[in-house]
Design a protein around this motif. Structure first.
Motif, PDB file in Angstrom:
ATOM      1  N   PHE A 202       0.845  -1.200   0.000  1.00 22.95           N
ATOM      2  CA  PHE A 202       0.000   0.000   0.000  1.00 22.95           C
ATOM      3  C   PHE A 202       0.883   1.254   0.000  1.00 22.95           C
ATOM      4  N   ALA A 203       1.930   1.192   0.813  1.00 28.72           N
ATOM      5  CA  ALA A 203       2.841   2.335   0.900  1.00 28.72           C
ATOM      6  C   ALA A 203       3.558   2.563  -0.425  1.00 28.72           C
ATOM      7  N   VAL A 204       3.763   1.483  -1.195  1.00 27.15           N
ATOM      8  CA  VAL A 204       4.446   1.600  -2.491  1.00 27.15           C
ATOM      9  C   VAL A 204       3.548   2.264  -3.518  1.00 27.15           C
TER      10      VAL A 204
ATOM     11  N   TYR B 249       2.720   9.659   4.128  1.00 26.56           N
ATOM     12  CA  TYR B 249       2.047   8.356   4.091  1.00 26.56           C
ATOM     13  C   TYR B 249       2.211   7.560   5.382  1.00 26.56           C
ATOM     14  N   PHE B 250       3.439   7.440   5.888  1.00 24.71           N
ATOM     15  CA  PHE B 250       3.629   6.590   7.073  1.00 24.71           C
ATOM     16  C   PHE B 250       2.787   7.084   8.261  1.00 24.71           C
ATOM     17  N   PRO B 251       2.825   8.382   8.596  1.00 22.51           N
ATOM     18  CA  PRO B 251       1.960   8.850   9.687  1.00 22.51           C
ATOM     19  C   PRO B 251       0.469   8.687   9.378  1.00 22.51           C
ATOM     20  N   VAL B 252       0.055   9.017   8.154  1.00 20.15           N
ATOM     21  CA  VAL B 252      -1.378   8.941   7.844  1.00 20.15           C
ATOM     22  C   VAL B 252      -1.860   7.489   7.904  1.00 20.15           C
ATOM     23  N   ALA B 253      -1.019   6.549   7.484  1.00 20.49           N
ATOM     24  CA  ALA B 253      -1.386   5.140   7.616  1.00 20.49           C
ATOM     25  C   ALA B 253      -1.589   4.802   9.089  1.00 20.49           C
TER      26      ALA B 253
END
Lengths: 449, 115
Positions: free
Chosen positions: A108-110, A141-145
């Motif tokens: 998903f992050a990709v 992305y990492f924080p929002v995930a």
């Protein structure tokens, strides 16, 4: 294996992770076919490079920021899993190994930053794009995930655990997030040379269809896999994914036929993707009939929304805003209307007697992710623009970015005018290659016979 | 005085096979074909991609070039016109121009002998 482990769930999630991985090359084809022939490779590469950069960052700190135990009010994970050093092979997350969960979430992050690339087709320096991906996934992305996906008995991400906003597979965290970042970058970079003037026909619609087919296929991993178990919830998510995609394609095509007089293949492909985007947040919470409605709404709304860029004058080249921001937001908001209370959450939408409560929570999720994504993407974009430069020169853009940035051409259909190789002929005139290639010094490129 | 002419025809692509056959029957031993695009009185068409409408006014055509002796030129033109004609707009054009020299590359033969 420790108790609680499920072989079935693990098998399903690992396969789903592989399916989601395939979506990024699928997206590359979807986008690549839509650009002109002179920038086809660059478009493919902009998606593909995300597989490289994001994967490495994920192991180093991304997984820990997104899915480590919450360290500050549901905003960010801690750094206990940095480098994945202290994760045991048999350590579980729910019923599946942490490694399986981590790889599923990595995909998903990709794809999320890869989605952004369509907004700035034909004109971004590849190095600048790579730097953008690295910074954007790290601070956005990492924080929002973490906000949206990380649950921990009420002590997880703030949107999912404090507010109670529902987003099953990433309508806000992935699609709205990427779409709004695309809008910010389209504004930072400015319009393509010849926007609204020169014809910019897609160079290969078969490639677009191939890409949308791969996306559709991979999306079953994206949505059903987000159940993180091979169970009824995965079955419901799978069903709604198929149904909404089908009805969105029909909705887009009907809109297009009425407005422009033709059922286009690009419309069919785009409508399907709009449906996939819209159902992503909602697939576990609504009924199949609700999915038909959601799909139609997303198909028609996105087909209309892609015309906004011409009216408002921003060059979101491949309609990342119109499809992903609009589709993701609409899908997330429709949970507030269509949630049955019988799926992945007991929360009911307006149409099922739940009142406006859930709709309000959904609006908070959409607003928070949208605003955060726009502001941060714009800042990162501007910093890159002012320092290393984000955009290629006008000459490069007109000549075609593939040659300047990648020193390659996508297709070679002609036997005439083939490039002469410096490696094999010392007397050959220099072929026009990119300024940065090693070809400037023949000695280094000579091939030993 | 030149003794040869080059005849150039721009025709509809799907007529190429008939034109080629007709020229062969007439005795023309070689020709050159190029894919071309252009427009005359035939209008182009409109294409639409995600709502953006493009008028495509260059229509795909095939260009045929034939070298012929002066005496044959008119007949060759006639053969092409007859075999390329559909009667609909966009059938194309045929014209001829005098040629000063022609050389067969393999043998070095010049003039009509090179044809």
């Amino acid at each position: 294996m420790p108790s609680g482990f499920s072989g079935g769930d693990t098998a399903f999630v690992l396969i789903s992770a592989a399916l989601v991985m395939l979506m990024t090359p699928g997206l590359a084809f979807f986008y690549g076919g839509m650009v002109r022939v002179k920038s086809a490779l660059n478009m493919l590469a902009m998606s593909f490079i995300a597989l490289g950069i994001v994967t490495v960052l994920w192991v180093l700190f991304g997984f820990s920021i997104a899915f480590g135990p919450d360290s500050f009010h549901g905003l960010i994970g801690d750094f206990s899993m940095v480098g994945m050093r202290h994760i045991g092979m048999n350590q579980l997350s729910g019923t599946i190994p942490v490694f399986a969960f981590s790889m599923f979430q990595l995909m998903f992050a990709v794809i999320t930053p890869a989605l952004i690339s369509g907004a700035i087709a034909d004109r971004a320096k590849f190095s600048a794009w790579a730097v953008f991906i690295a910074f954007w996934v790290t601070v956005v992305y990492f924080p929002v995930a973490h906000w949206v996906f990380y649950t921990d008995n009420g002590k997880g991400g703030w949107l999912v655990d404090h507010v109670g906003a529902l987003d099953f597979a990433g309508g806000t965290a992935v699609h709205l997030n990427a779409g709004i970042a695309g809008l910010a970058l389209a504004l930072v970079l400015g319009k393509r040379v010849g926007f609204k003037k020169d014809p910019m026909r897609p160079h290969s619609l078969p490639l677009v269809m191939l890409g949308s087919g791969l996306l559709w296929f991979g999306w079953f991993g994206f949505n059903a896999g987000s159940a993180l178990a091979a169970n009824g919830l995965a079955g419901l998510a799978f069903t709604n994914t198929q149904v909404a995609t089908a009805s969105a394609m029909i909705g887009w095509l009907i809109f297009e036929r009425i407005k422009h007089g033709a059922f286009t293949t690009l419309g069919a492909a785009s409508g399907a993707v709009a449906g996939l985007v819209g159902i992503t947040p909602a697939c576990a919470y609504i009924s199949p009939l609700g999915a038909i409605a959601l799909g139609l709404i997303c198909g028609v709304l996105c087909a209309w929304a892609i015309s906004l860029k011409y009216k408002l004058g921003f060059d979101d080249s491949l309609d990342v805003v119109g499809v992903h921001a609009v589709g993701g937001a609409v899908g997330a908001l429709l949970i507030g209307l269509l949630a049955t209370g019988g799926g992945g959450s007991a929360a009911k939408g307006l149409f099922y007697g739940g009142g406006f409560a859930q709709l309000g929570k959904q609006a908070i999720g959409v607003g928070a992710v949208g605003v955060y994504s726009f502001v941060l993407a714009w800042i990162i974009g501007m910093v890159i623009q002012k320092t290393m430069g984000f955009r290629v020169s006008e000459e490069v853009e007109i000549a075609g970015i593939d040659q300047a940035e990648h020193a390659e051409s996508a297709y070679d259909f002609s036997a005439v005018g083939a490039a002469l190789s410096k490696a094999f002929s010392s007397s050959a005139p220099a072929a026009p290659t990119a300024k940065k290639t090693a070809a400037d010094s023949p000695a280094e490129t000579k091939v030993d016979a | 005085m030149p003794e040869m002419k080059i005849i150039t025809a721009v025709i509809k692509p799907h007529r190429l096979d008939d034109v080629k056959e007709a020229l062969q029957s007439f005795g023309v031993h070689g020709l050159t074909v190029t894919e071309a695009s252009g427009y005359g009185r035939q209008r182009g068409h409109t294409e639409v991609y995600r709502g953006a409408e493009y008028t495509v006014d260059l229509v795909p055509k095939v260009r045929i070039e034939v070298l012929a002796e002066d005496d044959d030129a008119d007949s060759v033109i006639e053969v092409i016109v007859k075999s390329a004609r559909t009667g609909k707009i966009g059938d194309g054009k045929v014209w001829s121009v005098p040629v000063e020299t022609a050389v067969r590359v393999r043998t070095g033969e010049r003039g009509p002998d090179a044809l």
